[in-house]
Design a protein around this motif. Structure first.
Motif, mmCIF file in Angstrom:
data_model
loop_
_atom_site.group_PDB
_atom_site.id
_atom_site.type_symbol
_atom_site.label_atom_id
_atom_site.label_comp_id
_atom_site.label_asym_id
_atom_site.label_seq_id
_atom_site.Cartn_x
_atom_site.Cartn_y
_atom_site.Cartn_z
ATOM 1 N N UNK A 103 0.735 -1.126 0.014
ATOM 2 C CA UNK A 103 0.019 0.009 0.094
ATOM 3 C C UNK A 103 0.803 1.285 0.032
ATOM 4 N N UNK A 104 0.576 2.180 -0.951
ATOM 5 C CA UNK A 104 1.299 3.604 -0.854
ATOM 6 C C UNK A 104 0.465 4.487 -0.032
ATOM 7 N N UNK A 105 1.206 5.303 0.487
ATOM 8 C CA UNK A 105 0.742 6.297 1.376
ATOM 9 C C UNK A 105 1.263 7.732 0.878
ATOM 10 N N UNK A 106 0.709 8.826 1.251
ATOM 11 C CA UNK A 106 1.415 10.004 1.069
ATOM 12 C C UNK A 106 1.284 11.023 2.370
ATOM 13 N N UNK A 107 2.162 11.823 2.388
ATOM 14 C CA UNK A 107 2.127 12.869 3.391
ATOM 15 C C UNK A 107 2.520 14.337 3.086
ATOM 16 N N UNK A 108 2.349 15.100 3.760
ATOM 17 C CA UNK A 108 2.346 16.499 3.358
ATOM 18 C C UNK A 108 3.223 17.275 4.416
ATOM 19 N N UNK A 109 4.382 18.163 3.892
ATOM 20 C CA UNK A 109 5.028 18.841 4.955
ATOM 21 C C UNK A 109 5.493 20.285 4.292
ATOM 22 N N UNK A 110 5.982 21.010 5.122
ATOM 23 C CA UNK A 110 6.595 22.245 4.883
ATOM 24 C C UNK A 110 7.861 22.692 5.308
ATOM 25 N N UNK A 111 8.334 21.284 6.243
ATOM 26 C CA UNK A 111 9.457 21.517 6.802
ATOM 27 C C UNK A 111 10.899 21.378 5.739
ATOM 28 N N UNK A 112 11.569 22.309 5.698
ATOM 29 C CA UNK A 112 12.446 22.302 4.731
ATOM 30 C C UNK A 112 13.502 21.367 4.828
ATOM 31 N N UNK A 113 13.971 20.883 6.112
ATOM 32 C CA UNK A 113 14.915 19.763 6.180
ATOM 33 C C UNK A 113 14.425 18.436 5.567
ATOM 34 N N UNK A 114 13.103 18.302 6.117
ATOM 35 C CA UNK A 114 12.573 16.968 5.658
ATOM 36 C C UNK A 114 12.632 17.060 4.023
ATOM 37 N N UNK A 115 11.876 18.062 3.523
ATOM 38 C CA UNK A 115 11.865 18.015 2.002
ATOM 39 C C UNK A 115 13.322 17.854 1.327
ATOM 40 N N UNK A 116 14.302 18.587 1.671
ATOM 41 C CA UNK A 116 15.665 18.454 1.147
ATOM 42 C C UNK A 116 15.909 17.137 1.406
ATOM 43 N N UNK A 117 15.821 16.401 2.601
ATOM 44 C CA UNK A 117 16.315 15.052 2.838
ATOM 45 C C UNK A 117 15.562 14.269 1.793
ATOM 46 N N UNK A 118 14.115 14.086 1.763
ATOM 47 C CA UNK A 118 13.557 13.419 0.947
ATOM 48 C C UNK A 118 13.907 13.379 -0.551
ATOM 49 N N UNK A 119 14.220 14.592 -1.053
ATOM 50 C CA UNK A 119 14.646 14.902 -2.396
ATOM 51 C C UNK A 119 15.961 14.257 -2.690
ATOM 52 N N UNK A 120 17.076 14.445 -1.620
ATOM 53 C CA UNK A 120 18.407 14.134 -2.032
ATOM 54 C C UNK A 120 18.378 12.479 -1.837
ATOM 55 N N UNK A 121 17.666 11.973 -1.276
ATOM 56 C CA UNK A 121 17.808 10.521 -0.971
ATOM 57 C C UNK A 121 17.306 10.060 -2.448
ATOM 58 N N UNK A 122 16.475 10.595 -3.174
ATOM 59 C CA UNK A 122 15.999 10.397 -4.605
ATOM 60 C C UNK A 122 16.724 11.025 -5.870
ATOM 61 N N UNK A 123 17.921 11.574 -5.328
ATOM 62 C CA UNK A 123 18.882 12.288 -6.278
ATOM 63 C C UNK A 123 18.008 13.583 -6.837
ATOM 64 N N UNK A 124 17.220 13.910 -6.222
ATOM 65 C CA UNK A 124 16.479 15.256 -6.864
ATOM 66 C C UNK A 124 17.114 16.415 -6.404
ATOM 67 N N UNK A 125 17.124 17.420 -7.110
ATOM 68 C CA UNK A 125 17.660 18.865 -7.014
ATOM 69 C C UNK A 125 16.777 19.913 -7.159
ATOM 70 N N UNK A 126 16.900 20.967 -6.397
ATOM 71 C CA UNK A 126 15.790 22.240 -6.451
ATOM 72 C C UNK A 126 16.134 22.820 -7.754
ATOM 73 N N UNK A 127 14.919 23.027 -8.580
ATOM 74 C CA UNK A 127 15.115 23.579 -9.830
ATOM 75 C C UNK A 127 13.965 24.610 -10.114
ATOM 76 N N UNK A 128 14.309 25.356 -11.154
ATOM 77 C CA UNK A 128 13.089 26.243 -11.876
ATOM 78 C C UNK A 128 12.839 25.768 -13.126
ATOM 79 N N UNK A 129 11.769 26.097 -13.575
ATOM 80 C CA UNK A 129 11.458 25.842 -15.189
ATOM 81 C C UNK A 129 12.102 27.241 -15.770
ATOM 82 N N UNK A 130 12.768 27.109 -16.819
ATOM 83 C CA UNK A 130 13.393 28.270 -17.351
ATOM 84 C C UNK A 130 12.534 29.054 -17.918
ATOM 85 N N UNK A 131 12.712 30.221 -17.812
ATOM 86 C CA UNK A 131 11.998 31.478 -18.371
ATOM 87 C C UNK A 131 10.555 31.597 -17.814
#
Length: 94
Positions: A1-29
Motif C-alpha cells: 500500500x502506498x501512502x502520502x504525507x504533506x510537509x513544509x519542513x525544509x529539512x525533511x523536504x531536502x532530505x526526501x529529495x536528496x535521497x532520490x537524487x532530486x535537485x531544487x530547480x526552476x522551469x526556465x523563463x
C-alpha cells in the motif's frame, strides 16, 4: 500500500529529495529578476526534459516555496514497495 504525507519542513523536504537524487530547480523563463519562477524538484535520472529545468540553490528554492505558502505532498514508496519520486506542491493549510 502506498501512502502520502504533506510537509513544509525544509529539512525533511531536502532530505526526501536528496535521497532520490532530486535537485531544487526552476522551469526556465518563468521568473523575473529576483523571482525564481516556477519551482520544481527535478530528478535528472528519471527525466528526458532536462533542458526545461535550471538547478537553483535550496535557499532560493525555499524562499520561493515559503513566499507562495506551499506544502509538499509526497510519497515515500509506491504500492509495490519501490522508492517513489511522486510529489506535488499544494497550498499550505492554515
Amino acid at each position: 500500500m502506498s501512502t502520502s504525507a504533506t510537509t513544509h519542513d525544509h529539512k525533511k523536504i531536502q532530505k526526501w529529495a536528496e535521497e532520490r537524487e532530486g535537485v531544487p530547480s526552476k522551469i526556465k523563463n518563468t521568473g523575473k529578476e529576483e523571482d525564481s519562477g516556477v519551482i520544481r524538484i527535478h530528478f535528472p535520472k528519471h527525466s528526458d526534459a532536462d533542458d526545461r529545468f535550471e538547478e537553483i540553490s535550496w535557499e532560493d528554492f525555499f524562499k520561493n516555496f515559503d513566499k507562495n505558502n506551499l506544502d509538499l505532498l509526497y510519497q515515500d514508496k509506491k504500492a509495490d514497495g519501490e522508492i517513489s519520486t511522486f510529489h506535488k506542491f499544494v497550498e499550505r493549510k492554515k
